[in-house]
Design an enzyme around this catalytic site. Structure first.
Site, PDB file in Angstrom:
ATOM      1  N   LYS A 126      66.220  49.404   1.223  1.00  0.00           N
ATOM      2  CA  LYS A 126      67.501  49.307   0.501  1.00  0.00           C
ATOM      3  C   LYS A 126      67.297  48.357  -0.663  1.00  0.00           C
ATOM      4  CE  LYS A 126      71.740  50.841   0.935  1.00  0.00           C
ATOM      5  NZ  LYS A 126      72.240  52.046   1.644  1.00  0.00           N
ATOM      6  N   ASP A 166      74.180  54.277  -3.715  1.00  0.00           N
ATOM      7  CA  ASP A 166      75.027  53.642  -2.703  1.00  0.00           C
ATOM      8  C   ASP A 166      76.246  53.146  -3.489  1.00  0.00           C
ATOM      9  OD1 ASP A 166      74.853  52.679   0.315  1.00  0.00           O
ATOM     10  OD2 ASP A 166      75.704  50.986  -0.778  1.00  0.00           O
TER      11      ASP A 166
HETATM   12  P1  NDP Z   1      81.196  54.353  -4.148  1.00  0.00           P
HETATM   13  O1  NDP Z   1      80.795  53.265  -5.069  1.00  0.00           O
HETATM   14  O2  NDP Z   1      81.215  55.749  -4.615  1.00  0.00           O
HETATM   15  O3  NDP Z   1      82.659  54.042  -3.555  1.00  0.00           O
HETATM   16  C1  NDP Z   1      82.898  52.875  -2.869  1.00  0.00           C
HETATM   17  C2  NDP Z   1      84.351  52.850  -2.448  1.00  0.00           C
HETATM   18  O4  NDP Z   1      84.568  51.777  -1.551  1.00  0.00           O
HETATM   19  C3  NDP Z   1      85.290  52.609  -3.621  1.00  0.00           C
HETATM   20  O5  NDP Z   1      86.526  53.197  -3.352  1.00  0.00           O
HETATM   21  C4  NDP Z   1      85.379  51.085  -3.628  1.00  0.00           C
HETATM   22  O6  NDP Z   1      86.544  50.568  -4.235  1.00  0.00           O
HETATM   23  C5  NDP Z   1      85.400  50.787  -2.151  1.00  0.00           C
HETATM   24  N1  NDP Z   1      84.860  49.452  -1.934  1.00  0.00           N
HETATM   25  C6  NDP Z   1      83.623  49.016  -2.288  1.00  0.00           C
HETATM   26  N2  NDP Z   1      83.482  47.724  -1.986  1.00  0.00           N
HETATM   27  C7  NDP Z   1      84.642  47.356  -1.425  1.00  0.00           C
HETATM   28  C8  NDP Z   1      85.106  46.144  -0.894  1.00  0.00           C
HETATM   29  N3  NDP Z   1      84.337  45.044  -0.886  1.00  0.00           N
HETATM   30  N4  NDP Z   1      86.360  46.120  -0.379  1.00  0.00           N
HETATM   31  C9  NDP Z   1      87.146  47.230  -0.397  1.00  0.00           C
HETATM   32  N5  NDP Z   1      86.763  48.409  -0.900  1.00  0.00           N
HETATM   33  C10 NDP Z   1      85.527  48.467  -1.391  1.00  0.00           C
HETATM   34  O7  NDP Z   1      80.255  54.196  -2.863  1.00  0.00           O
HETATM   35  P2  NDP Z   1      79.948  55.252  -1.717  1.00  0.00           P
HETATM   36  O8  NDP Z   1      81.129  56.100  -1.462  1.00  0.00           O
HETATM   37  O9  NDP Z   1      78.649  55.873  -2.023  1.00  0.00           O
HETATM   38  O10 NDP Z   1      79.710  54.285  -0.470  1.00  0.00           O
HETATM   39  C11 NDP Z   1      80.736  53.943   0.447  1.00  0.00           C
HETATM   40  C12 NDP Z   1      80.127  53.472   1.747  1.00  0.00           C
HETATM   41  O11 NDP Z   1      79.325  54.525   2.293  1.00  0.00           O
HETATM   42  C13 NDP Z   1      79.189  52.274   1.650  1.00  0.00           C
HETATM   43  O12 NDP Z   1      79.286  51.528   2.846  1.00  0.00           O
HETATM   44  C14 NDP Z   1      77.809  52.909   1.581  1.00  0.00           C
HETATM   45  O13 NDP Z   1      76.800  52.019   2.011  1.00  0.00           O
HETATM   46  C15 NDP Z   1      77.995  54.063   2.538  1.00  0.00           C
HETATM   47  N6  NDP Z   1      77.075  55.175   2.424  1.00  0.00           N
HETATM   48  C16 NDP Z   1      76.882  55.822   1.239  1.00  0.00           C
HETATM   49  C17 NDP Z   1      76.030  56.892   1.177  1.00  0.00           C
HETATM   50  C18 NDP Z   1      75.828  57.680  -0.071  1.00  0.00           C
HETATM   51  O14 NDP Z   1      75.090  58.656  -0.027  1.00  0.00           O
HETATM   52  N7  NDP Z   1      76.462  57.351  -1.177  1.00  0.00           N
HETATM   53  C19 NDP Z   1      75.255  57.325   2.351  1.00  0.00           C
HETATM   54  C20 NDP Z   1      75.586  56.622   3.559  1.00  0.00           C
HETATM   55  C21 NDP Z   1      76.448  55.584   3.562  1.00  0.00           C
HETATM   56  P3  NDP Z   1      86.437  49.820  -5.667  1.00  0.00           P
HETATM   57  O15 NDP Z   1      86.287  50.932  -6.650  1.00  0.00           O
HETATM   58  O16 NDP Z   1      87.697  49.061  -5.788  1.00  0.00           O
HETATM   59  O17 NDP Z   1      85.228  48.930  -5.593  1.00  0.00           O
HETATM   60  O1  2IT Z   2      73.267  54.282   3.235  1.00  0.00           O
HETATM   61  C1  2IT Z   2      72.683  55.353   2.942  1.00  0.00           C
HETATM   62  O2  2IT Z   2      72.188  56.083   3.810  1.00  0.00           O
HETATM   63  C2  2IT Z   2      72.612  55.736   1.538  1.00  0.00           C
HETATM   64  N1  2IT Z   2      73.152  55.034   0.695  1.00  0.00           N
HETATM   65  C3  2IT Z   2      71.860  56.962   1.128  1.00  0.00           C
HETATM   66  C4  2IT Z   2      70.394  56.679   1.020  1.00  0.00           C
HETATM   67  C5  2IT Z   2      69.547  57.789   0.478  1.00  0.00           C
HETATM   68  O3  2IT Z   2      68.355  57.517   0.313  1.00  0.00           O
HETATM   69  O4  2IT Z   2      70.033  58.891   0.220  1.00  0.00           O
END
Ligand code: NDP
Ligand code: 2IT
Length: 447
Positions: A126, A166
């Site tokens: 990461k 992420d």
């Molecule tokens: P994005 O940046 O697309 O969206 C993040 C969302 O979460 C936004 O709505 C953001 O709001 C909110 N958010 C972020 N930080 C905070 C905080 N500290 N408090 C409250 N709300 C918060 O990210 P993703 O959708 O990609 O990721 C969301 C989650 O999913 C994370 O935990 C990530 O690690 C996990 N994840 C992502 C994957 C991927 O493929 N993208 C895969 C597996 C897991 P704001 O705009 O106000 O910051």
């Molecule tokens: O938390 C996660 O699994 C991710 N942000 C996706 C990682 C990836 O390599 O697609």
């Protein structure tokens, strides 16, 4: 006398005392995996878990760049290369002002188990930066991404370490990062996943984490003879994972009533239908606006500032924003309101105390390392397509994603079934993830 678990955690705490999120992730794994190690001679006495909590390599670097006003900005970049026993390091990059070594180490540690669960050959890593993309122009984002990659490029590669997105890193950022990597290495390779479709990306990768999370929830509900259809679903977040989790719930006949961001949540009692979701996608992905702006278009909805949506009555909760966004009192409220299933789209969104509440109430609860693994799994499928120099159709990738989520569910059943039939998906995911990596480490000796 101290238990094996306490003795182990004492060592980890002494070494990483100022890293609360990392310790939280390790504690959850230790509590479920150490009892398994103790019962299995091939793992016992080999300090396997102690090796797994120490990153193989931790890289930290300066990222300096020039903002639109000509000012020089300095951020800190990281890549945690946690474990490469079963494949190249693989995991996302997070750009958020809260990013530090503790958060990235927890994410990298979780990633090792998650990637092992996907059935694909990927190690865990990461990275990211404390850079805050909010309010930055496209040019500033580009300059930052280029500066970040001008150091990261020497540490990664398609057979070494393959980053992806992420929080704060989506298609736009992956494009800028890829452009700089390609320029510096003079090589067009699948060194990043989440790429655009015309330059090596995979169909379904943008949807994969959210879709996969709902496929997993579906599998859990099936164990009770139930389904998503007709269910009221509370979703947190409004980014990549939340948007596509909501979309899949709609496809399967459920009703999504909330979305959120760090400013608060919107509650739309009538349901966020496909048109409304499409508005949210443009609002968040193109205009980069705030979720509260939903009310400008749909004034019947409510916006509740500075709160998470867990107080809204629902059958299913999908936490898809960030770590530790769902606490013990939230878990109690969800149970009181009749929630039967919680499937984590985010990484470690539920606190340890909240998980204990879910387990005590014996509801369906999936930890992110199982239920959100569809994202990285589809990244693995993107890597495969890049190696083959080939492209699968949407249906092919979606079917593989469904199969992988189903296989992960099976692994959780194999290791997580209690005597009374309750499925402890936390224990199931941790042990199943551990076994594959531990076996590879044992085979490779002390390296
Ligand atoms: P994005 O940046 O697309 O969206 C993040 C969302 O979460 C936004 O709505 C953001 O709001 C909110 N958010 C972020 N930080 C905070 C905080 N500290 N408090 C409250 N709300 C918060 O990210 P993703 O959708 O990609 O990721 C969301 C989650 O999913 C994370 O935990 C990530 O690690 C996990 N994840 C992502 C994957 C991927 O493929 N993208 C895969 C597996 C897991 P704001 O705009 O106000 O910051
Ligand atoms: O938390 C996660 O699994 C991710 N942000 C996706 C990682 C990836 O390599 O697609």
């Amino acid at each position: 006398m101290k238990s094996n678990i306490e003795a182990f955690l004492d060592i980890v705490k002494e070494r990483n005392g100022n890293e609360p999120e990392f310790l939280q992730a390790v504690e959850e794994v230790a509590e479920t995996v150490i009892p398994y190690i103790v019962k299995h001679d091939i793992y016992y006495g080999k300090n396997i878990l102690l090796r797994m909590v120490e990153p193989e390599r931790l890289i930290s670097f300066r990222v300096s760049w020039v903002d639109d006003s000509g000012e020089i900005q300095v951020n800190r970049g990281y890549r945690i290369q946690m474990n490469s026993a079963i494949g190249p390091y693989k995991g996302g990059l997070r750009f958020h002002p809260t990013v530090n070594a503790s958060i990235l180490k927890f994410l990298a540690f979780e990633q090792v188990f998650k990637n092992s669960l996907t059935t694909l050959p990927m190690g865990g890593g990461k990275g990211g930066s404390d850079f805050d993309p909010k309010g930055k122009s496209d040019n500033e984002i580009m300059r930052f991404c280029h500066a970040f990659m001008s150091e990261l490029f020497r540490h990664i590669g398609p057979n070494t370490d393959v980053p992806a997105g992420d929080i704060g890193v989506g298609a736009r950022e992956i494009g800028f990062l890829f452009g700089m990597y390609k320029k510096l290495n003079n090589e067009f390779t699948g060194v990043l996943t989440g790429k655009g479709l015309s330059w090596g990306g995979s169909l379904i990768r943008p949807e994969a984490t959210g879709y996969g999370n709902v496929y997993f929830a579906q599998k859990m509900l099936e164990t009770k003879g139930d389904s998503i259809e007709g269910k009221t679903v509370v979703v947190s977040g409004s980014g990549n994972v939340a948007q596509y989790a909501a979309e899949k719930v709609l496809h399967l006949g459920g009703k999504v009533v909330t979305l959120s961001d760090s400013s608060g949540y919107i509650y739309d009692e009538e349901g966020i239908d496909e048109d409304k979701l499409s508005f949210v996608m443009t609002l968040k992905n193109v205009k980069r606006g705030r979720i509260s702006e939903y009310l400008e278009k749909y004034p019947n909805a409510k916006f509740v500032g500075n709160k998470t949506p867990w107080g809204v009555k629902c059958d299913i909760a999908l936490p898809c924003a960030t770590q530790n966004e769902l606490h013990e009192d939230d878990a109690n409220t969800l149970i009181k309101n009749g929630c039967i299933c919680v499937s984590e789209g985010a990484n470690m969104p539920s606190t340890k105390e909240a998980i204990a509440v879910f387990h005590k109430a014996k509801i369906l609860f999936a930890p992110g390392k199982a239920s959100n693994a569809g994202g990285v799994a589809t990244s693995g499928l993107e890597m495969t397509q890049n190696s083959l120099r080939f492209k699968w159709t949407r249906e092919e990738v979606d079917n593989k994603l469904k199969d992988i989520m189903s296989d992960i569910h099976k692994s959780c059943l194999e290791y997580g079934k209690d005597d009374d039939g309750y499925i402890d998906y936390v224990r199931g995911a941790n042990i199943a993830g551990f076994v594959k990596v531990a076996d590879a480490m044992l085979a490779q000796g002390v390296v």
